[in-house]
Enzyme design. Structure first.
Site, PDB file in Angstrom:
ATOM      1  N   GLY A 153      80.680  94.187  80.995  1.00 21.37           N
ATOM      2  CA  GLY A 153      81.658  94.177  82.090  1.00 21.37           C
ATOM      3  C   GLY A 153      81.445  95.415  82.938  1.00 21.37           C
ATOM      4  O   GLY A 153      80.302  95.866  83.138  1.00 21.37           O
ATOM      5  N   ILE A 155      82.195  98.726  82.488  1.00 21.63           N
ATOM      6  CA  ILE A 155      81.597  99.908  81.848  1.00 21.63           C
ATOM      7  C   ILE A 155      80.183  99.595  81.355  1.00 21.63           C
ATOM      8  O   ILE A 155      79.249 100.378  81.581  1.00 21.63           O
ATOM      9  CB  ILE A 155      82.489 100.415  80.686  1.00 21.63           C
ATOM     10  CG1 ILE A 155      83.854 100.860  81.234  1.00 21.63           C
ATOM     11  CG2 ILE A 155      81.811 101.561  79.938  1.00 21.63           C
ATOM     12  CD1 ILE A 155      84.904 101.148  80.174  1.00 21.63           C
ATOM     13  N   THR A 233      82.501 103.522  72.358  1.00 24.75           N
ATOM     14  CA  THR A 233      83.484 104.118  73.269  1.00 24.75           C
ATOM     15  C   THR A 233      84.479 103.041  73.688  1.00 24.75           C
ATOM     16  O   THR A 233      85.192 103.207  74.672  1.00 24.75           O
ATOM     17  CB  THR A 233      82.822 104.708  74.537  1.00 24.75           C
ATOM     18  OG1 THR A 233      82.114 103.646  75.196  1.00 24.75           O
ATOM     19  CG2 THR A 233      81.872 105.846  74.214  1.00 24.75           C
ATOM     20  N   ARG A 235      86.813 100.396  71.362  1.00 15.77           N
ATOM     21  CA  ARG A 235      87.993 100.548  70.532  1.00 15.77           C
ATOM     22  C   ARG A 235      87.573 100.622  69.072  1.00 15.77           C
ATOM     23  O   ARG A 235      86.677  99.884  68.639  1.00 15.77           O
ATOM     24  CB  ARG A 235      88.947  99.353  70.719  1.00 15.77           C
ATOM     25  CG  ARG A 235      89.753  99.381  72.005  1.00 15.77           C
ATOM     26  CD  ARG A 235      90.766 100.535  72.021  1.00 15.77           C
ATOM     27  NE  ARG A 235      91.595 100.564  73.223  1.00 15.77           N
ATOM     28  CZ  ARG A 235      91.311 101.249  74.322  1.00 15.77           C
ATOM     29  NH1 ARG A 235      90.203 101.964  74.400  1.00 15.77           N
ATOM     30  NH2 ARG A 235      92.146 101.243  75.351  1.00 15.77           N
ATOM     31  N   GLU A 264      94.049 106.877  65.350  1.00 15.39           N
ATOM     32  CA  GLU A 264      93.678 108.096  66.088  1.00 15.39           C
ATOM     33  C   GLU A 264      94.797 109.129  66.009  1.00 15.39           C
ATOM     34  O   GLU A 264      95.930 108.799  66.391  1.00 15.39           O
ATOM     35  CB  GLU A 264      93.350 107.735  67.540  1.00 15.39           C
ATOM     36  CG  GLU A 264      92.112 106.853  67.599  1.00 15.39           C
ATOM     37  CD  GLU A 264      91.738 106.388  69.009  1.00 15.39           C
ATOM     38  OE1 GLU A 264      92.513 106.641  69.947  1.00 15.39           O
ATOM     39  OE2 GLU A 264      90.678 105.774  69.145  1.00 15.39           O
ATOM     40  N   HIS A 282      88.667 110.242  71.580  1.00 18.05           N
ATOM     41  CA  HIS A 282      89.068 109.230  72.589  1.00 18.05           C
ATOM     42  C   HIS A 282      89.218 109.871  73.978  1.00 18.05           C
ATOM     43  O   HIS A 282      90.309 109.925  74.539  1.00 18.05           O
ATOM     44  CB  HIS A 282      90.376 108.522  72.173  1.00 18.05           C
ATOM     45  CG  HIS A 282      90.579 107.220  72.893  1.00 18.05           C
ATOM     46  ND1 HIS A 282      91.235 106.153  72.332  1.00 18.05           N
ATOM     47  CD2 HIS A 282      90.199 106.802  74.126  1.00 18.05           C
ATOM     48  CE1 HIS A 282      91.270 105.146  73.188  1.00 18.05           C
ATOM     49  NE2 HIS A 282      90.642 105.525  74.304  1.00 18.05           N
TER      50      HIS A 282
HETATM   51  N1  LIG Z   1      87.007 105.376  75.313  1.00 23.17           N
HETATM   52  C1  LIG Z   1      87.827 105.292  76.334  1.00 23.17           C
HETATM   53  O1  LIG Z   1      88.476 106.255  76.702  1.00 23.17           O
HETATM   54  C2  LIG Z   1      87.939 104.014  77.091  1.00 23.17           C
HETATM   55  C3  LIG Z   1      87.672 102.807  76.474  1.00 23.17           C
HETATM   56  N2  LIG Z   1      87.766 101.646  77.193  1.00 23.17           N
HETATM   57  C4  LIG Z   1      87.462 100.386  76.498  1.00 23.17           C
HETATM   58  O2  LIG Z   1      86.379  99.755  77.152  1.00 23.17           O
HETATM   59  C5  LIG Z   1      86.628  98.367  77.218  1.00 23.17           C
HETATM   60  C6  LIG Z   1      85.828  97.745  78.341  1.00 23.17           C
HETATM   61  O3  LIG Z   1      86.290  98.187  79.593  1.00 23.17           O
HETATM   62  P1  LIG Z   1      85.758  97.551  80.970  1.00 23.17           P
HETATM   63  O4  LIG Z   1      84.279  97.505  80.947  1.00 23.17           O
HETATM   64  O5  LIG Z   1      86.428  98.235  82.075  1.00 23.17           O
HETATM   65  O6  LIG Z   1      86.328  96.076  80.826  1.00 23.17           O
HETATM   66  P2  LIG Z   1      85.763  94.751  81.493  1.00 23.17           P
HETATM   67  O7  LIG Z   1      86.862  93.752  81.352  1.00 23.17           O
HETATM   68  O8  LIG Z   1      85.197  95.024  82.828  1.00 23.17           O
HETATM   69  O9  LIG Z   1      84.548  94.349  80.528  1.00 23.17           O
HETATM   70  C7  LIG Z   1      84.712  93.846  79.233  1.00 23.17           C
HETATM   71  C8  LIG Z   1      83.570  92.866  78.977  1.00 23.17           C
HETATM   72  O10 LIG Z   1      83.657  92.440  77.624  1.00 23.17           O
HETATM   73  C9  LIG Z   1      83.332  91.068  77.608  1.00 23.17           C
HETATM   74  N3  LIG Z   1      83.803  90.405  76.398  1.00 23.17           N
HETATM   75  C10 LIG Z   1      84.988  89.797  76.156  1.00 23.17           C
HETATM   76  N4  LIG Z   1      84.991  89.249  74.935  1.00 23.17           N
HETATM   77  C11 LIG Z   1      83.780  89.518  74.388  1.00 23.17           C
HETATM   78  C12 LIG Z   1      83.199  89.215  73.143  1.00 23.17           C
HETATM   79  N5  LIG Z   1      83.846  88.487  72.213  1.00 23.17           N
HETATM   80  N6  LIG Z   1      81.946  89.654  72.908  1.00 23.17           N
HETATM   81  C13 LIG Z   1      81.269  90.372  73.840  1.00 23.17           C
HETATM   82  N7  LIG Z   1      81.797  90.678  75.054  1.00 23.17           N
HETATM   83  C14 LIG Z   1      83.035  90.251  75.311  1.00 23.17           C
HETATM   84  C15 LIG Z   1      83.980  90.505  78.873  1.00 23.17           C
HETATM   85  O11 LIG Z   1      83.422  89.247  79.219  1.00 23.17           O
HETATM   86  C16 LIG Z   1      83.646  91.609  79.855  1.00 23.17           C
HETATM   87  O12 LIG Z   1      82.411  91.388  80.489  1.00 23.17           O
HETATM   88  C17 LIG Z   1      88.135  98.288  77.375  1.00 23.17           C
HETATM   89  O13 LIG Z   1      88.646  97.045  76.932  1.00 23.17           O
HETATM   90  C18 LIG Z   1      88.640  99.424  76.538  1.00 23.17           C
HETATM   91  O14 LIG Z   1      88.910  98.970  75.226  1.00 23.17           O
HETATM   92  C19 LIG Z   1      88.080 101.650  78.499  1.00 23.17           C
HETATM   93  C20 LIG Z   1      88.359 102.825  79.157  1.00 23.17           C
HETATM   94  C21 LIG Z   1      88.379 104.091  78.473  1.00 23.17           C
HETATM   95  O1  LIG Z   2      94.824 106.653  78.094  1.00 22.35           O
HETATM   96  C1  LIG Z   2      93.791 107.094  77.633  1.00 22.35           C
HETATM   97  O2  LIG Z   2      93.623 108.292  77.437  1.00 22.35           O
HETATM   98  C2  LIG Z   2      92.689 106.156  77.217  1.00 22.35           C
HETATM   99  C3  LIG Z   2      92.460 105.051  78.187  1.00 22.35           C
HETATM  100  C4  LIG Z   2      91.654 103.974  77.609  1.00 22.35           C
HETATM  101  O3  LIG Z   2      91.156 104.031  76.519  1.00 22.35           O
HETATM  102  C5  LIG Z   2      91.462 102.780  78.406  1.00 22.35           C
HETATM  103  O4  LIG Z   2      91.526 102.841  79.637  1.00 22.35           O
HETATM  104  O5  LIG Z   2      91.218 101.741  77.806  1.00 22.35           O
END
Ligand SMILES: NC(=O)C1=CN([C@@H]2O[C@H](COP(=O)(O)OP(=O)(O)OC[C@H]3O[C@@H](n4cnc5c(N)ncnc54)[C@H](O)[C@@H]3O)[C@@H](O)[C@H]2O)C=CC1
Ligand SMILES: O=C(O)CCC(=O)C(=O)O
Length: 321
Positions: A153, A155, A233, A235, A264, A282
């Site tokens: 997606g 990221i 990075t 969940r 966490e 995180h």
């Molecule tokens: N470490 C951190 O601080 C952060 C972590 N995240 C995590 O990153 C994740 C992804 O964020 P984005 O890329 O913005 O979301 P996004 O919605 O743009 O991308 C997620 C992708 O995962 C795919 N997906 C859904 N189910 C799937 C499966 N069963 N197997 C493989 N792929 C599947 C979707 O089709 C989509 O392309 C978030 O859901 C969040 O959990 C996001 C922001 C910060």
């Molecule tokens: O709120 C935060 O610090 C983490 C945000 C996050 O993991 C997310 O956008 O999915």
């Protein structure tokens, strides 16, 4: 005077978002704990609030019920909304919004940082040199290695761009095929078993949903190369941590870079103490720039909600376990 509860630790750094809320006439309640709030704490602060801006706090059904009489929106400061009971919010008529795109680049940069840190043993050498030592550990290059992206997606795509610049070959697994990723970066979509078997680095960017929770387990780890490095990075829930611990301890895989954990801070230090693991608490989106974008977008959603306007980035489908 409308009241907004703003919980993310770094929200208060964004002067523009703060100013927007004050200009809109909000009373702003800040989180002074310096950590995400638990259900019981949130139940207390949510009462009488018109809007909640949340990071990774426990926004459960009970919290939403406590806020329901006045609450007009739960605005996630970020994109992964597995901390919010969206089903309960739907039932109570409270919209849940996210800030798509705002954390993307920062998380992608952290994924690359972890890949490089693990493969070049940076934390161990840094500690050694600071200790007066000169322990030179031989690393491996990213170039010509296969990167497996789980979840291509927003990221995942930014990670691909950067990985290609490092001369990596990228394979990916996602239910949705992005032709632009194939055309521009030569990404090859594969099945999950193929991705596990072929990748030198595996990076997780899928949401925590029933299909992905626990996907990195004894069986999937057994399919990976002994030299594989896992980066998470996304969940913590995507990983069965005990299985990962065993795989890292026994040499089933070579290393891991972990920003997220099931609990966490993590319940035990077992995984994080391993020498082949690099961790961070995180902080994928915890940069000045992403914080600024997330704060502004979340504040806009809070303002829209009190003005009776429709949310711009609502989510409807629960991702909770
Ligand atoms: N470490 C951190 O601080 C952060 C972590 N995240 C995590 O990153 C994740 C992804 O964020 P984005 O890329 O913005 O979301 P996004 O919605 O743009 O991308 C997620 C992708 O995962 C795919 N997906 C859904 N189910 C799937 C499966 N069963 N197997 C493989 N792929 C599947 C979707 O089709 C989509 O392309 C978030 O859901 C969040 O959990 C996001 C922001 C910060
Ligand atoms: O709120 C935060 O610090 C983490 C945000 C996050 O993991 C997310 O956008 O999915």
């Amino acid at each position: 005077m409308p009241k907004v509860v703003a919980l993310p630790r770094s929200f208060s750094r964004s002067e523009e978002a703060k100013e927007m809320l004050l200009q809109a006439g909000f009373e702003v309640i800040w989180n002074t704990e310096g950590r995400p709030l638990k259900e019981a704490e949130l139940i207390e602060v949510i009462k009488g609030a018109d809007a909640l801006i949340t990071g990774i706090d426990e926004v459960t059904a009970k919290v939403l019920e406590a806020g329901a009489p006045t609450l007009k929106v739960v605005a996630k400061y970020g994109v992964g909304y597995d901390n919010i009971d969206v089903e309960a919010a739907n039932r109570l008529g409270i919209p849940v919004t996210i800030t798509p795109g705002a954390p993307t680049r920062s998380v992608a940069e952290l994924a690359l940082t972890l890949m490089l840190s693990v493969s070049r043993h940076i934390p161990q050498m840094n500690a050694g040199v600071k200790d007066g030592g000169w322990g030179r550990i031989t690393g491996t290059e990213l170039g010509d290695k296969v990167l497996g992206v789980v979840g291509l997606g927003a990221i995942g795509a930014e990670v691909v761009k950067r990985a290609v610049a490092f001369d990596m070959k990228v394979i990916a697994y996602d239910a949705f095929v992005r032709q632009d990723m194939i055309d521009k970066y030569g990404v090859q979509y594969v099945t999950l078993p193929e991705l596990y078997a072929q990748s030198d680095f595996i990076t997780l960017h899928a949401p925590a949903i029933p299909e992905t929770v626990g996907m990195i387990n004894k069986e999937s780890l057994a399919q990976m190369k002994k030299s594989a490095i896992l980066i998470n990075t996304a969940r913590g829930d995507l990983v069965v941590e005990q299985d990962l611990y065993e795989a890292l301890s026994s040499g089933q895989i070579a290393g891991a870079g972990l920003d997220t954990f099931v609990q966490e801070p993590p319940a035990t230090l077992d995984i994080v103490s391993l020498p082949n693991v690099v961790t961070s608490p995180h902080v994928g989106s915890n940069t000045v720039e992403a914080g600024y974008r997330m704060a502004k977008m979340a504040a806009e959603e809070a303002i829209r909600a009190v003005n009776g306007e429709a949310p711009k980035f609502p989510v409807k489908i629960p991702v909770n376990k």
